[in-house]
Design a protein around this motif. Structure first.
Motif, PDB file in Angstrom:
ATOM      1  N   HIS A   1       0.662  -1.279   0.142  1.00 33.11           N
ATOM      2  CA  HIS A   1       0.009  -0.283  -0.002  1.00 33.11           C
ATOM      3  C   HIS A   1       0.832   1.403   0.006  1.00 33.11           C
ATOM      4  O   HIS A   1       0.360   2.248  -0.698  1.00 33.11           O
ATOM      5  CB  HIS A   1      -1.001   0.089   1.146  1.00 33.11           C
ATOM      6  CG  HIS A   1      -2.036  -1.076   1.054  1.00 33.11           C
ATOM      7  ND1 HIS A   1      -3.307  -0.586   0.309  1.00 33.11           N
ATOM      8  CD2 HIS A   1      -2.218  -2.386   1.274  1.00 33.11           C
ATOM      9  CE1 HIS A   1      -4.077  -1.381   0.595  1.00 33.11           C
ATOM     10  NE2 HIS A   1      -3.550  -2.616   1.064  1.00 33.11           N
ATOM     11  N   ASN A   2       2.247   1.325   0.491  1.00 30.06           N
ATOM     12  CA  ASN A   2       2.835   2.360   0.988  1.00 30.06           C
ATOM     13  C   ASN A   2       4.322   2.510  -0.060  1.00 30.06           C
ATOM     14  O   ASN A   2       4.963   3.381   0.048  1.00 30.06           O
ATOM     15  CB  ASN A   2       3.011   2.678   2.286  1.00 30.06           C
ATOM     16  CG  ASN A   2       1.880   2.865   2.941  1.00 30.06           C
ATOM     17  OD1 ASN A   2       1.222   3.963   2.859  1.00 30.06           O
ATOM     18  ND2 ASN A   2       1.307   1.922   3.515  1.00 30.06           N
ATOM     19  N   GLY A   3       4.568   1.290  -0.619  1.00 25.76           N
ATOM     20  CA  GLY A   3       5.809   1.164  -1.221  1.00 25.76           C
ATOM     21  C   GLY A   3       6.984   1.381  -0.485  1.00 25.76           C
ATOM     22  O   GLY A   3       8.210   1.494  -0.940  1.00 25.76           O
ATOM     23  N   GLU A   4       6.770   0.943   1.009  1.00 27.58           N
ATOM     24  CA  GLU A   4       8.116   0.815   1.650  1.00 27.58           C
ATOM     25  C   GLU A   4       8.099  -0.246   2.552  1.00 27.58           C
ATOM     26  O   GLU A   4       7.183  -0.773   3.253  1.00 27.58           O
ATOM     27  CB  GLU A   4       8.192   2.059   2.666  1.00 27.58           C
ATOM     28  CG  GLU A   4       6.762   2.529   3.667  1.00 27.58           C
ATOM     29  CD  GLU A   4       6.789   3.480   4.234  1.00 27.58           C
ATOM     30  OE1 GLU A   4       7.831   4.462   4.277  1.00 27.58           O
ATOM     31  OE2 GLU A   4       6.018   3.693   5.540  1.00 27.58           O
ATOM     32  N   GLY A   5       9.171  -0.684   2.714  1.00 29.19           N
ATOM     33  CA  GLY A   5       9.632  -1.955   3.656  1.00 29.19           C
ATOM     34  C   GLY A   5       9.920  -1.422   4.893  1.00 29.19           C
ATOM     35  O   GLY A   5       9.870  -0.384   5.235  1.00 29.19           O
ATOM     36  N   GLN A   6      10.370  -2.379   6.017  1.00 28.18           N
ATOM     37  CA  GLN A   6      10.746  -2.024   7.114  1.00 28.18           C
ATOM     38  C   GLN A   6      11.416  -3.032   7.916  1.00 28.18           C
ATOM     39  O   GLN A   6      11.219  -4.352   7.322  1.00 28.18           O
ATOM     40  CB  GLN A   6       9.323  -1.573   7.776  1.00 28.18           C
ATOM     41  CG  GLN A   6       8.408  -2.743   7.988  1.00 28.18           C
ATOM     42  CD  GLN A   6       7.191  -2.078   8.743  1.00 28.18           C
ATOM     43  OE1 GLN A   6       7.156  -1.545   9.916  1.00 28.18           O
ATOM     44  NE2 GLN A   6       5.974  -2.056   7.887  1.00 28.18           N
ATOM     45  N   PHE A   7      11.789  -2.866   9.142  1.00 28.86           N
ATOM     46  CA  PHE A   7      12.398  -3.895   9.789  1.00 28.86           C
ATOM     47  C   PHE A   7      11.825  -4.297  10.812  1.00 28.86           C
ATOM     48  O   PHE A   7      11.039  -3.746  11.557  1.00 28.86           O
ATOM     49  CB  PHE A   7      13.561  -3.226  10.319  1.00 28.86           C
ATOM     50  CG  PHE A   7      14.792  -4.134  11.477  1.00 28.86           C
ATOM     51  CD1 PHE A   7      15.515  -4.993  10.913  1.00 28.86           C
ATOM     52  CD2 PHE A   7      14.428  -4.468  12.731  1.00 28.86           C
ATOM     53  CE1 PHE A   7      16.434  -5.397  11.293  1.00 28.86           C
ATOM     54  CE2 PHE A   7      15.209  -5.086  13.625  1.00 28.86           C
ATOM     55  CZ  PHE A   7      16.066  -5.794  12.791  1.00 28.86           C
ATOM     56  N   ILE A   8      11.360  -5.795  11.048  1.00 32.35           N
ATOM     57  CA  ILE A   8      10.726  -6.382  11.995  1.00 32.35           C
ATOM     58  C   ILE A   8      11.606  -7.350  13.076  1.00 32.35           C
ATOM     59  O   ILE A   8      12.322  -7.934  12.648  1.00 32.35           O
ATOM     60  CB  ILE A   8       9.905  -7.467  11.299  1.00 32.35           C
ATOM     61  CG1 ILE A   8       8.768  -6.929  10.080  1.00 32.35           C
ATOM     62  CG2 ILE A   8       8.792  -7.899  12.394  1.00 32.35           C
ATOM     63  CD1 ILE A   8       8.158  -7.953   9.559  1.00 32.35           C
ATOM     64  N   ASP A   9      11.258  -6.923  14.041  1.00 27.56           N
ATOM     65  CA  ASP A   9      12.058  -7.807  15.193  1.00 27.56           C
ATOM     66  C   ASP A   9      11.220  -8.287  16.065  1.00 27.56           C
ATOM     67  O   ASP A   9      10.433  -7.817  17.023  1.00 27.56           O
ATOM     68  CB  ASP A   9      12.653  -6.421  15.954  1.00 27.56           C
ATOM     69  CG  ASP A   9      13.368  -6.932  17.238  1.00 27.56           C
ATOM     70  OD1 ASP A   9      13.904  -7.896  17.606  1.00 27.56           O
ATOM     71  OD2 ASP A   9      13.521  -5.929  18.092  1.00 27.56           O
ATOM     72  N   VAL A  10      11.370  -9.592  16.456  1.00 31.07           N
ATOM     73  CA  VAL A  10      10.703 -10.477  17.217  1.00 31.07           C
ATOM     74  C   VAL A  10      11.709 -11.266  18.219  1.00 31.07           C
ATOM     75  O   VAL A  10      12.686 -11.882  17.627  1.00 31.07           O
ATOM     76  CB  VAL A  10       9.776 -11.564  16.652  1.00 31.07           C
ATOM     77  CG1 VAL A  10       9.057 -12.062  17.699  1.00 31.07           C
ATOM     78  CG2 VAL A  10       8.481 -10.717  15.821  1.00 31.07           C
ATOM     79  N   ALA A  11      11.629 -10.986  19.465  1.00 33.18           N
ATOM     80  CA  ALA A  11      12.550 -11.875  20.461  1.00 33.18           C
ATOM     81  C   ALA A  11      11.662 -12.983  20.863  1.00 33.18           C
ATOM     82  O   ALA A  11      10.679 -13.003  21.236  1.00 33.18           O
ATOM     83  CB  ALA A  11      13.082 -10.825  21.451  1.00 33.18           C
ATOM     84  N   MET A  12      12.717 -13.970  21.151  1.00 37.35           N
ATOM     85  CA  MET A  12      12.069 -15.250  21.302  1.00 37.35           C
ATOM     86  C   MET A  12      11.477 -14.967  23.366  1.00 37.35           C
ATOM     87  O   MET A  12      10.415 -15.582  23.647  1.00 37.35           O
ATOM     88  CB  MET A  12      13.080 -16.380  21.437  1.00 37.35           C
ATOM     89  CG  MET A  12      13.226 -16.903  20.187  1.00 37.35           C
ATOM     90  SD  MET A  12      14.733 -17.897  20.275  1.00 37.35           S
ATOM     91  CE  MET A  12      14.113 -19.212  20.764  1.00 37.35           C
ATOM     92  N   TYR A  13      12.101 -14.411  23.965  1.00 31.84           N
ATOM     93  CA  TYR A  13      11.622 -13.812  25.157  1.00 31.84           C
ATOM     94  C   TYR A  13      10.433 -13.150  25.075  1.00 31.84           C
ATOM     95  O   TYR A  13       9.583 -13.594  26.057  1.00 31.84           O
ATOM     96  CB  TYR A  13      12.954 -13.092  25.884  1.00 31.84           C
ATOM     97  CG  TYR A  13      12.860 -12.841  27.427  1.00 31.84           C
ATOM     98  CD1 TYR A  13      11.558 -12.880  28.124  1.00 31.84           C
ATOM     99  CD2 TYR A  13      13.926 -12.458  27.935  1.00 31.84           C
ATOM    100  CE1 TYR A  13      11.498 -12.815  29.550  1.00 31.84           C
ATOM    101  CE2 TYR A  13      13.961 -12.194  29.485  1.00 31.84           C
ATOM    102  CZ  TYR A  13      12.862 -12.480  30.111  1.00 31.84           C
ATOM    103  OH  TYR A  13      12.642 -11.810  31.379  1.00 31.84           O
ATOM    104  N   ASP A  14      10.290 -12.226  24.265  1.00 32.41           N
ATOM    105  CA  ASP A  14       9.116 -11.565  24.301  1.00 32.41           C
ATOM    106  C   ASP A  14       8.090 -12.043  23.784  1.00 32.41           C
ATOM    107  O   ASP A  14       6.793 -12.211  24.427  1.00 32.41           O
ATOM    108  CB  ASP A  14       9.355 -10.210  23.239  1.00 32.41           C
ATOM    109  CG  ASP A  14      10.645  -9.416  23.651  1.00 32.41           C
ATOM    110  OD1 ASP A  14      11.051  -9.708  24.716  1.00 32.41           O
ATOM    111  OD2 ASP A  14      10.824  -8.703  22.677  1.00 32.41           O
ATOM    112  N   ALA A  15       8.253 -13.054  22.921  1.00 29.76           N
ATOM    113  CA  ALA A  15       7.198 -13.978  22.679  1.00 29.76           C
ATOM    114  C   ALA A  15       6.560 -14.880  23.491  1.00 29.76           C
ATOM    115  O   ALA A  15       5.337 -15.048  23.785  1.00 29.76           O
ATOM    116  CB  ALA A  15       7.493 -15.004  21.178  1.00 29.76           C
ATOM    117  N   MET A  16       7.521 -15.393  24.406  1.00 27.31           N
ATOM    118  CA  MET A  16       7.079 -16.247  25.485  1.00 27.31           C
ATOM    119  C   MET A  16       6.362 -15.472  26.659  1.00 27.31           C
ATOM    120  O   MET A  16       5.415 -15.893  26.964  1.00 27.31           O
ATOM    121  CB  MET A  16       8.138 -17.177  26.168  1.00 27.31           C
ATOM    122  CG  MET A  16       8.766 -18.098  25.214  1.00 27.31           C
ATOM    123  SD  MET A  16       7.845 -19.428  25.180  1.00 27.31           S
ATOM    124  CE  MET A  16       7.094 -18.934  23.520  1.00 27.31           C
TER     125      MET A  16
END
Length: 396
Positions: A199-214
């Protein structure tokens, strides 16, 4: 009849991940049609050597661990520590929609393949990073440089603190939940970011930590501690807030019951032929059953142990939340699993070799059925296709 392309057809993913969290994430994408290009070192993903192996695989080329998680993917070999390997990876990134990695923070930057490096040549790219404790871009954890695996995430994220027979015996969950749940969260994040990019033509950085997910997975312990000021601890096979709820013995194994409201309690007491229990003021509502949980559970256990799992299914199935405790053999023989198509066969690349049976993808789309699953790739099987033509813009 041609195969379905899948709802993610046309999405190209560069998968730099290994072991479980990242490969599980990209498995979810490949299962639904994404073109996942697995980029491996000359030695291959570590899981290729983790087993188990079938008796008809004396050379140990096909580890079950790798076969299940890396189905329907492509494989190329790059030495990312070399200038040639790095340049080839950057060339591939020009035409990719997604890049996923699960190294410790800083590794991809040292290789010249960090987010800033890649975004410069492909601003629309979704760059996804899984790590034990998150990327410093979003707050540098004091544990940022610690290596992490599932057992560490389960321990630090709270899951072990509420799993086990009692407070003195914390236990890990059987499957690699710390990896798998993190991979699932990242798969969701990637699809969401792709929508933004479209929709916006821009990518981005995604950050998922295992600790956070738990921590997210164990959300109950946070509000319990906040609201009740009671430290949640393992409650065995029961529930800290509900009764009867959990595991109960049958004469030939175990069954599960989940009574979450008074109507289900009445249905259970009727099935038990103990109507007086429904009217007993100690048990007539959720608060009373919680206060008298030990007694409630003992009464139910005394009844369930008199019957087989099949007999209890006849008495309880469909009347209240109930299910037998299934092992792998039970699951593979269950008619539900058959009708829902939850066992998939992967054809072996070697003609005449026995196919593998793996757990299928559980997501069903009414308009865009998933493509049939393909075997995991031989190490470097797709080198000639992608390394010779990596500058092509068409996604075939």
């Amino acid at each position: 009849m041609p195969d379905n392309p899948g709802i993610l057809a046309g999405v190209r993913v560069l998968d730099f991940s290994r072991m479980l969290s990242g490969p599980y994430c990209t498995m979810m994408l490949a299962d639904h049609g994404a073109e996942v290009i697995k980029i491996e070192s000359p030695d291959g993903d570590t899981s290729r050597s983790n087993g188990p192996y079938r008796d008809d695989d004396p050379d140990h080329l096909w580890a079950g661990y790798f076969v299940s998680l890396n189905r329907s993917k492509k494989s190329i070999v790059l030495d990312l520590k070399s200038a040639e390997g790095r340049d080839a990876a950057l060339k591939l990134a020009e035409d990719a929609d997604v890049l996923l990695e699960n190294f410790r923070p800083g590794v991809m930057e040292r290789l010249g393949l960090g987010y800033d490096d890649v975004a410069e040549i492909n601003p629309k790219l979704v760059y996804a990073s899984i790590s034990g404790f998150g990327n410093p871009r979003n707050g540098e954890s004091p544990y940022a440089k610690w290596p992490s695996y599932d057992v560490v995430a389960q321990a630090m994220g709270g899951l072990m603190s509420i799993t086990g027979p009692d407070a003195a015996t914390p236990m890990k969950a059987g499957p690699g939940v710390g990896d798998i749940f993190t991979g699932m969260m990242m798969a969701f994040a990637i699809v969401a970011a792709l929508r933004h990019a479209e929709h916006n033509g821009e990518g981005q950085f995604i950050d998922v930590a295992m600790y956070d997910a738990m921590v997210s997975l164990c959300e109950r312990i946070i509000y319990q501690q906040d609201i009740e000021a009671v430290l949640p601890v393992p409650t065995g096979n029961g529930h800290p807030l509900l009764a009867p709820f959990g595991l109960f013995p049958a004469s030939d194994g175990f069954i599960s019951i989940g009574v979450v409201d008074d109507a289900f309690w009445q249905a259970l007491t009727t099935a038990m032929d103990m109507p007086g229990l429904a009217d007993d003021k100690r048990f007539s509502d959720k608060a009373g059953r919680r206060e008298n949980a030990a007694l409630v559970n003992d009464i139910v256990k005394g009844w369930t142990t008199r019957f087989t799992k099949a007999e209890l299914a006849t008495k309880l199935g469909g009347k209240l939340p109930f299910g037998p405790v299934n092992n792998a053999r039970d699951i593979m023989e269950d008619p539900h699993v058959a009708v829902r198509g939850m066992l998939a066969e992967l054809a072996h690349p070697i003609p005449g070799a026995k196919p593998w049976t793996v757990a299928a993808n559980p997501v069903r789309f009414s308009k865009t059925p998933a493509p049939s699953l393909k075997a995991a790739p031989v190490l470097g099987a797709d080198n000639s296709r992608y390394l010779e033509f990596c500058s092509r813009s068409d996604k075939t």
